[in-house]
Design an enzyme around this catalytic site. Structure first.
Site, PDB file in Angstrom:
ATOM      1  N   HIS A 237     -13.118   3.614   9.419  1.00 43.49           N
ATOM      2  CA  HIS A 237     -12.377   2.481   8.854  1.00 43.49           C
ATOM      3  C   HIS A 237     -12.875   2.159   7.431  1.00 43.49           C
ATOM      4  O   HIS A 237     -13.312   1.040   7.125  1.00 43.49           O
ATOM      5  CB  HIS A 237     -12.506   1.246   9.747  1.00 43.49           C
ATOM      6  CG  HIS A 237     -11.343   0.299   9.622  1.00 43.49           C
ATOM      7  ND1 HIS A 237     -10.829  -0.403  10.679  1.00 43.49           N
ATOM      8  CD2 HIS A 237     -10.579  -0.047   8.559  1.00 43.49           C
ATOM      9  CE1 HIS A 237      -9.817  -1.139  10.273  1.00 43.49           C
ATOM     10  NE2 HIS A 237      -9.652  -0.941   8.973  1.00 43.49           N
ATOM     11  N   LEU A 238     -12.769   3.172   6.580  1.00 41.76           N
ATOM     12  CA  LEU A 238     -13.282   3.061   5.213  1.00 41.76           C
ATOM     13  C   LEU A 238     -12.202   2.704   4.197  1.00 41.76           C
ATOM     14  O   LEU A 238     -12.472   2.703   2.999  1.00 41.76           O
ATOM     15  CB  LEU A 238     -13.935   4.386   4.790  1.00 41.76           C
ATOM     16  CG  LEU A 238     -15.163   4.842   5.572  1.00 41.76           C
ATOM     17  CD1 LEU A 238     -15.657   6.181   5.031  1.00 41.76           C
ATOM     18  CD2 LEU A 238     -16.268   3.797   5.501  1.00 41.76           C
ATOM     19  N   GLY A 239     -10.985   2.409   4.661  1.00 45.18           N
ATOM     20  CA  GLY A 239      -9.880   2.187   3.728  1.00 45.18           C
ATOM     21  C   GLY A 239     -10.192   1.206   2.625  1.00 45.18           C
ATOM     22  O   GLY A 239      -9.804   1.408   1.472  1.00 45.18           O
TER      23      GLY A 239
ATOM     24  N   ASP B 107      -8.470   7.118   9.830  1.00 48.06           N
ATOM     25  CA  ASP B 107      -9.473   6.148   9.401  1.00 48.06           C
ATOM     26  C   ASP B 107      -9.545   4.972  10.362  1.00 48.06           C
ATOM     27  O   ASP B 107     -10.478   4.173  10.307  1.00 48.06           O
ATOM     28  CB  ASP B 107      -9.134   5.633   7.996  1.00 48.06           C
ATOM     29  CG  ASP B 107     -10.217   4.745   7.416  1.00 48.06           C
ATOM     30  OD1 ASP B 107     -11.398   5.131   7.492  1.00 48.06           O
ATOM     31  OD2 ASP B 107      -9.882   3.655   6.907  1.00 48.06           O
TER      32      ASP B 107
ATOM     33  N   CYS C 102      -4.295   5.366   7.749  1.00 46.02           N
ATOM     34  CA  CYS C 102      -5.294   4.441   7.200  1.00 46.02           C
ATOM     35  C   CYS C 102      -4.852   2.998   7.399  1.00 46.02           C
ATOM     36  O   CYS C 102      -5.366   2.099   6.741  1.00 46.02           O
ATOM     37  CB  CYS C 102      -5.491   4.695   5.703  1.00 46.02           C
ATOM     38  SG  CYS C 102      -6.333   6.232   5.319  1.00 46.02           S
ATOM     39  N   ALA C 103      -3.896   2.784   8.294  1.00 47.36           N
ATOM     40  CA  ALA C 103      -3.321   1.450   8.460  1.00 47.36           C
ATOM     41  C   ALA C 103      -3.968   0.713   9.627  1.00 47.36           C
ATOM     42  O   ALA C 103      -4.881  -0.085   9.429  1.00 47.36           O
ATOM     43  CB  ALA C 103      -1.809   1.554   8.650  1.00 47.36           C
TER      44      ALA C 103
ATOM     45  N   GLU D 283     -12.052   0.154  18.277  1.00 50.80           N
ATOM     46  CA  GLU D 283     -13.095   0.255  17.245  1.00 50.80           C
ATOM     47  C   GLU D 283     -14.247  -0.680  17.590  1.00 50.80           C
ATOM     48  O   GLU D 283     -14.013  -1.772  18.130  1.00 50.80           O
ATOM     49  CB  GLU D 283     -12.512  -0.084  15.870  1.00 50.80           C
ATOM     50  CG  GLU D 283     -11.476   0.926  15.387  1.00 50.80           C
ATOM     51  CD  GLU D 283     -10.990   0.651  13.964  1.00 50.80           C
ATOM     52  OE1 GLU D 283     -11.525  -0.285  13.319  1.00 50.80           O
ATOM     53  OE2 GLU D 283     -10.086   1.364  13.495  1.00 50.80           O
TER      54      GLU D 283
ATOM     55  N   ASP E   4      11.350   2.250   6.307  1.00 57.02           N
ATOM     56  CA  ASP E   4      10.897   0.872   6.251  1.00 57.02           C
ATOM     57  C   ASP E   4      12.138  -0.012   6.326  1.00 57.02           C
ATOM     58  O   ASP E   4      12.968   0.009   5.423  1.00 57.02           O
ATOM     59  CB  ASP E   4      10.135   0.597   4.954  1.00 57.02           C
ATOM     60  CG  ASP E   4       9.470  -0.776   4.942  1.00 57.02           C
ATOM     61  OD1 ASP E   4      10.037  -1.715   5.526  1.00 57.02           O
ATOM     62  OD2 ASP E   4       8.386  -0.923   4.341  1.00 57.02           O
TER      63      ASP E   4
ATOM     64  N   ILE F 178       0.835  -1.203   0.000  1.00 56.82           N
ATOM     65  CA  ILE F 178       0.000   0.000   0.000  1.00 56.82           C
ATOM     66  C   ILE F 178       0.868   1.250   0.000  1.00 56.82           C
ATOM     67  O   ILE F 178       0.615   2.205  -0.743  1.00 56.82           O
ATOM     68  CB  ILE F 178      -0.966  -0.014   1.197  1.00 56.82           C
ATOM     69  CG1 ILE F 178      -1.951  -1.179   1.069  1.00 56.82           C
ATOM     70  CG2 ILE F 178      -1.719   1.311   1.310  1.00 56.82           C
ATOM     71  CD1 ILE F 178      -2.827  -1.400   2.284  1.00 56.82           C
TER      72      ILE F 178
END
Length: 528
Positions: free
Chosen positions: A278-280, A255, A229-230, A260, A170, A151
């Site tokens: 959480h719409l990723g 997100d 968004c992870a 949750e 990374d 991603i």
């Protein structure tokens, strides 16, 4: 017919895949944990999204379960350690929603830069606050990627297209890959100091939990904007709230959250925070993709043994599975042979060496070695299979090594295993006869060719006249029929090996009698 339970909402396309592949699919979303435990024992596979929690208690009840397929990348809701210990393959679908999630991150970055949600709400309320919403451009800004995997690399590509400078932290990113992506690989502290925007694209592990801690947030550039968004838990939300309040962090777009569904959070009260539920992966295309992908992966595993995107064992493609199957069978039988010959009086297994020659040298070795360990440990441990055998071996302190010989072999293919216990090392070698039928070709350095029979008697003895007659007489007295009789010796009059295939299990009295023969050093009954 294999049975798969779909316990979360999946696209109907997944059900069609199972039906087309000859697999019974039962759809029961929304079950309580107790209801799920009550029925899971009847299923070979379980297809889930994020709602179903696969706990140790559920796995205890899943007596027939072989595979869990998660439609999506996250496996936080699966107890992978317990699944592995029970020999259950856990798969996810890391690519089905990659583009969708990356696009959502880019969209949140735009929303944050231009204050789009607040501007929309203000305008809809009848205000015209043009001067209130002064945004910033993305062009020429520095984007810091924490995680440049599947991603993250898509986000990097889109950001480069927006004329942003991209730096990435990374540990698994190579310089060569960074060059291909057109980004710069940096250490985390460098990223924090340079980035105007930070996006997170890493799984939640003990190493990444609160990677944006209070300490690290203090290291960021003043006015930074953060997008996640992870996974919730990558950011210390309390520290983020304080940094937003102080103005050190100009804005955040989230997100995902530590807890949750997130129905209450101090962050919700801040105007410089954009939140989505959480719409990723929430696009029609992504939902269809991950549903199809997980159904195909589960079907391939149950029908052919192919393993794709597993998080707890080596992958075997659907194309490779038929080709690897006879090699995996050979390795499992060699391991079983060595494991059954390992005697407690010699101590526990401390080291295992595996060598591949000929055609076997050019194959994917991880599933072959897993199959070998499964065979080796099965006589000593209950519930061992290809999934959990490497973990069991590591947990029991067994040192494992693989050697691939790039040389011509006496056989078209050859696999050799060396097993070291406290005071001895035993070697066993095997090949494939006709490219498909496993056959022993060497034991303890002695050449002896023998097929693997269902019931076998293994004997090491001194090469002296009379042994064959006496051994055969004992078997005849017990009415045990001999199917095949194979011999090998190190030298004339020296150590010898005898492998006898018999039609049924040998009575203990017969085994005791054979062990009592003067030439015999070891006699062990084997079953395959």
């Amino acid at each position: 017919m294999p049975k798969v339970l779909i316990s979360d909402q999946l696209s109907p396309a997944a059900i069609d895949v199972f039906k087309q592949r000859g697999i019974e699919a039962v759809v029961k979303p929304g079950l309580t944990p107790a209801e799920l435990r009550a029925i899971i024992g009847a299923f070979d596979g379980l297809a889930i999204r994020s709602a179903t929690k696969v706990t140790r208690e559920l796995l205890d009840a899943a007596t027939n379960l072989k595979v869990i397929g998660r439609a999506g990348i996250g496996i936080d809701n699966v107890d992978v350690k317990s699944a592995t210990a029970r020999g259950v393959v856990v798969m996810n679908t890391p690519y089905g929603n990659a583009i969708t999630t990356a696009e959502h991150a880019i969209g949140l970055m735009f929303a944050l830069a231009r204050q789009l949600p607040e501007a929309s709400a203000s305008t809809k309320a009848g205000k015209w606050e043009k001067n209130r919403f002064m945004g910033v451009e993305l062009t020429n800004k520095t984007l810091g990627l924490i995680g440049a995997g599947n991603i993250g690399s898509i986000v990097a590509d889109r950001a480069v297209g927006l004329k942003m400078r991209v730096v990435a932290y990374d540990p698994y990113l190579t310089e060569a890959r960074a060059t291909v992506l057109g980004i710069e690989k940096v250490e985390l502290d460098t990223l924090l100091a340079r980035a105007d925007f930070i996006t997170l694209h890493t799984p939640l592990t003990e190493q990444t939990r609160n990677i944006l801690s209070r300490e690290n947030l203090a290291k960021t550039k003043k006015g930074v904007r953060i997008v996640n968004c992870a996974r919730g838990g990558l950011i210390d939300e309390t520290a983020l709230y304080d940094a937003l309040q102080s103005g050190h962090v100009a804005g955040a777009a989230l997100d995902v959250f530590e807890v949750e569904p997130a129905t209450a959070s101090p962050l919700f009260a801040l105007e410089n925070v954009v939140c989505t539920p959480h719409l990723g992966a929430a696009t029609t295309e992504a939902q269809e993709n991950v549903a199809l992908q997980v159904a195909e992966q589960i079907s391939d595993f149950l029908l052919t043994g192919a393993v794709t995107n597993a998080v707890n064992m080596a992958s075997v493609s659907a194309e490779d599975a038929p080709r690897l199957k006879p090699y995996m069978q050979l390795c499992q039988l060699l391991g079983s042979f060595a494991g059954q010959l390992t005697e407690a009086r010699h101590g526990v297994i401390t080291k295992v060496g595996i060598e591949y020659e000929g055609a076997a040298a050019h194959l994917n070795h991880r599933p072959l070695s897993a199959a070998l360990f499964a065979g080796l440990l099965a006589p000593m441990m209950e519930g061992v299979n290809m999934v959990n055998a490497p973990v069991f071996a590591r947990d029991h302190g067994i040192d494992m090594s693989e050697t691939v010989h790039d040389r011509d072999s006496e056989y078209q293919t050859l696999v050799r295993i060396s097993v070291t216990t406290g005071d001895q090392t035993r070697t066993v070698s095997g090949t494939l006869f006709g490219g498909a039928k496993p056959r022993l070709v060497e034991v303890k350095g002695i050449k002896v060719e023998a097929d693997f029979g269902r019931h076998m008697l293994y004997v090491t003895n001194q090469d002296k006249p009379g042994f064959i007659a006496r051994c055969s007489a004992i078997l005849a007295e017990k009415n045990i029929n001999i199917a095949t009789f194979h011999l090998g010796r190190a030298s004339e009059g020296g150590d010898a090996v005898c492998l006898i295939s018999i039609d049924e299990t040998l009575p203990e009295a017969a085994l005791v009698a054979i062990r009592a023969l003067p030439q015999v050093m070891q006699a062990t009954q084997l079953a395959f």
